[in-house]
Design a protein around this motif. Structure first.
Motif, PDB file in Angstrom:
ATOM      1  N   ASN A  14      12.746  38.473  36.841  1.00  0.00           N
ATOM      2  CA  ASN A  14      13.037  37.325  35.992  1.00  0.00           C
ATOM      3  C   ASN A  14      12.280  37.461  34.668  1.00  0.00           C
ATOM      4  O   ASN A  14      11.105  37.806  34.647  1.00  0.00           O
ATOM      5  CB  ASN A  14      12.600  36.066  36.759  1.00  0.00           C
ATOM      6  CG  ASN A  14      12.768  34.815  35.980  1.00  0.00           C
ATOM      7  OD1 ASN A  14      12.146  34.636  34.943  1.00  0.00           O
ATOM      8  ND2 ASN A  14      13.597  33.938  36.490  1.00  0.00           N
TER       9      ASN A  14
ATOM     10  N   THR B 271      11.197  35.230  32.620  1.00  0.00           N
ATOM     11  CA  THR B 271      10.057  34.321  32.521  1.00  0.00           C
ATOM     12  C   THR B 271       8.822  34.943  33.157  1.00  0.00           C
ATOM     13  O   THR B 271       7.729  34.917  32.589  1.00  0.00           O
ATOM     14  CB  THR B 271      10.373  32.979  33.195  1.00  0.00           C
ATOM     15  OG1 THR B 271      11.560  32.438  32.624  1.00  0.00           O
ATOM     16  CG2 THR B 271       9.234  31.997  33.049  1.00  0.00           C
TER      17      THR B 271
ATOM     18  N   SER C 280       4.766  36.274  41.990  1.00  0.00           N
ATOM     19  CA  SER C 280       5.947  36.003  42.820  1.00  0.00           C
ATOM     20  C   SER C 280       5.832  34.639  43.501  1.00  0.00           C
ATOM     21  O   SER C 280       6.839  33.958  43.700  1.00  0.00           O
ATOM     22  CB  SER C 280       6.169  37.116  43.846  1.00  0.00           C
ATOM     23  OG  SER C 280       5.114  37.150  44.793  1.00  0.00           O
TER      24      SER C 280
ATOM     25  N   GLN D 106       6.707  32.213  40.767  1.00  0.00           N
ATOM     26  CA  GLN D 106       8.153  32.247  40.536  1.00  0.00           C
ATOM     27  C   GLN D 106       8.880  31.451  41.616  1.00  0.00           C
ATOM     28  O   GLN D 106       9.790  30.678  41.323  1.00  0.00           O
ATOM     29  CB  GLN D 106       8.659  33.698  40.508  1.00  0.00           C
ATOM     30  CG  GLN D 106      10.167  33.818  40.367  1.00  0.00           C
ATOM     31  CD  GLN D 106      10.693  33.314  39.033  1.00  0.00           C
ATOM     32  OE1 GLN D 106      10.004  33.375  38.031  1.00  0.00           O
ATOM     33  NE2 GLN D 106      11.906  32.805  39.034  1.00  0.00           N
ATOM     34  N   GLU D 107       8.475  31.625  42.848  1.00  0.00           N
ATOM     35  CA  GLU D 107       9.083  30.887  43.961  1.00  0.00           C
ATOM     36  C   GLU D 107       8.908  29.381  43.762  1.00  0.00           C
ATOM     37  O   GLU D 107       9.833  28.600  43.990  1.00  0.00           O
ATOM     38  CB  GLU D 107       8.443  31.336  45.276  1.00  0.00           C
ATOM     39  CG  GLU D 107       8.999  30.670  46.511  1.00  0.00           C
ATOM     40  CD  GLU D 107       8.287  31.121  47.779  1.00  0.00           C
ATOM     41  OE1 GLU D 107       8.207  30.308  48.717  1.00  0.00           O
ATOM     42  OE2 GLU D 107       7.805  32.269  47.843  1.00  0.00           O
TER      43      GLU D 107
ATOM     44  N   ILE E 258       8.377  27.788  40.852  1.00  0.00           N
ATOM     45  CA  ILE E 258       9.183  27.367  39.701  1.00  0.00           C
ATOM     46  C   ILE E 258      10.637  27.175  40.134  1.00  0.00           C
ATOM     47  O   ILE E 258      11.272  26.168  39.801  1.00  0.00           O
ATOM     48  CB  ILE E 258       9.073  28.393  38.550  1.00  0.00           C
ATOM     49  CG1 ILE E 258       7.694  28.301  37.897  1.00  0.00           C
ATOM     50  CG2 ILE E 258      10.175  28.180  37.513  1.00  0.00           C
ATOM     51  CD1 ILE E 258       7.391  29.425  36.912  1.00  0.00           C
ATOM     52  N   GLU E 259      11.163  28.128  40.881  1.00  0.00           N
ATOM     53  CA  GLU E 259      12.549  28.041  41.341  1.00  0.00           C
ATOM     54  C   GLU E 259      12.752  26.865  42.292  1.00  0.00           C
ATOM     55  O   GLU E 259      13.775  26.178  42.231  1.00  0.00           O
ATOM     56  CB  GLU E 259      12.974  29.350  41.995  1.00  0.00           C
ATOM     57  CG  GLU E 259      13.125  30.472  40.987  1.00  0.00           C
ATOM     58  CD  GLU E 259      13.383  31.835  41.603  1.00  0.00           C
ATOM     59  OE1 GLU E 259      13.498  31.933  42.855  1.00  0.00           O
ATOM     60  OE2 GLU E 259      13.474  32.804  40.843  1.00  0.00           O
ATOM     61  N   ALA E 260      11.778  26.601  43.157  1.00  0.00           N
ATOM     62  CA  ALA E 260      11.885  25.476  44.086  1.00  0.00           C
ATOM     63  C   ALA E 260      11.849  24.143  43.332  1.00  0.00           C
ATOM     64  O   ALA E 260      12.591  23.213  43.667  1.00  0.00           O
ATOM     65  CB  ALA E 260      10.757  25.533  45.125  1.00  0.00           C
TER      66      ALA E 260
ATOM     67  N   SER F 156      12.830  23.695  40.230  1.00  0.00           N
ATOM     68  CA  SER F 156      14.111  23.599  39.532  1.00  0.00           C
ATOM     69  C   SER F 156      15.213  23.143  40.486  1.00  0.00           C
ATOM     70  O   SER F 156      16.025  22.267  40.153  1.00  0.00           O
ATOM     71  CB  SER F 156      14.467  24.954  38.915  1.00  0.00           C
ATOM     72  OG  SER F 156      15.733  24.891  38.281  1.00  0.00           O
ATOM     73  N   ALA F 157      15.243  23.718  41.678  1.00  0.00           N
ATOM     74  CA  ALA F 157      16.258  23.335  42.672  1.00  0.00           C
ATOM     75  C   ALA F 157      16.097  21.873  43.083  1.00  0.00           C
ATOM     76  O   ALA F 157      17.089  21.141  43.224  1.00  0.00           O
ATOM     77  CB  ALA F 157      16.157  24.246  43.896  1.00  0.00           C
TER      78      ALA F 157
ATOM     79  N   MET G  12       7.365  22.141  36.849  1.00  0.00           N
ATOM     80  CA  MET G  12       7.950  23.425  36.472  1.00  0.00           C
ATOM     81  C   MET G  12       7.531  23.803  35.043  1.00  0.00           C
ATOM     82  O   MET G  12       7.124  24.936  34.779  1.00  0.00           O
ATOM     83  CB  MET G  12       9.470  23.350  36.576  1.00  0.00           C
ATOM     84  CG  MET G  12      10.197  24.602  36.175  1.00  0.00           C
ATOM     85  SD  MET G  12      11.994  24.462  36.336  1.00  0.00           S
ATOM     86  CE  MET G  12      12.361  23.092  35.246  1.00  0.00           C
TER      87      MET G  12
ATOM     88  N   CYS H 181      10.716  22.553  48.397  1.00  0.00           N
ATOM     89  CA  CYS H 181       9.873  22.494  47.199  1.00  0.00           C
ATOM     90  C   CYS H 181       8.434  22.158  47.582  1.00  0.00           C
ATOM     91  O   CYS H 181       7.498  22.783  47.074  1.00  0.00           O
ATOM     92  CB  CYS H 181      10.430  21.465  46.217  1.00  0.00           C
ATOM     93  SG  CYS H 181       9.509  21.400  44.657  1.00  0.00           S
TER      94      CYS H 181
END
Length: 140
Positions: A3, A5, A24, A27-28, A30-32, A34-35, A70, A122
């Motif tokens: 990614n 970012t 990592s 990143q996990e 941040i993605e959680a 966002s979701a 995030m 999350c």
């Protein structure tokens, strides 16, 4: 492919207060976040009726909190670790509370069931991030 970012953050990691952080894990998280923001926004939009007002409002608040968390993670050079930790705890608490509230409507609304699951994921990603940060936190 990494990614972009995370590539940017790794380039500047030596200058960050979170030196040594497993990117990592970040990143996990941040993605959680966002979701969860997306799921809560959608869930809130689907709620109607007086009996669902608490769920709708909790989802809107959770969307705001996860968005803020995030964005904080994406600005690590300005990170104040105690504030970051408090915000991470608030995010976990809000996600857990929203998930509990959404589960009250899970049998009637698939949106609420799905939102609850994303919020729980999350909260778990935030806990994983907090665990990874333990050695980086200043002693109180």
């Amino acid at each position: 492919m990494m990614n972009m970012t995370m590539q940017m953050m790794e380039m500047h990691q030596k200058d960050m207060p979170m030196q040594g952080m497993d990117m990592s894990v970040m990143q996990e998280c941040i993605e959680a976040c966002s979701a969860a923001e997306q799921a809560c926004s959608m869930c809130a939009g689907m709620m109607s009726g007086a009996d669902m007002s608490m769920c709708m409002n909790m989802c809107m608040n959770t969307a705001d909190v996860t968005n803020t968390m995030m964005r904080m993670m994406m600005r690590p050079n300005g990170m104040h670790m105690a504030s970051f930790s408090s915000m991470m705890q608030a995010t976990m608490d809000m996600c857990t509370a929203a998930a509990d509230e959404c589960m009250k409507f899970a049998e009637m609304h698939d949106d609420a069931r799905m939102c609850a699951e994303v919020c729980r994921q999350c909260a778990m990603a935030c806990q994983k991030m907090m665990d990874a940060m333990k050695g980086m936190m200043p002693a109180s």
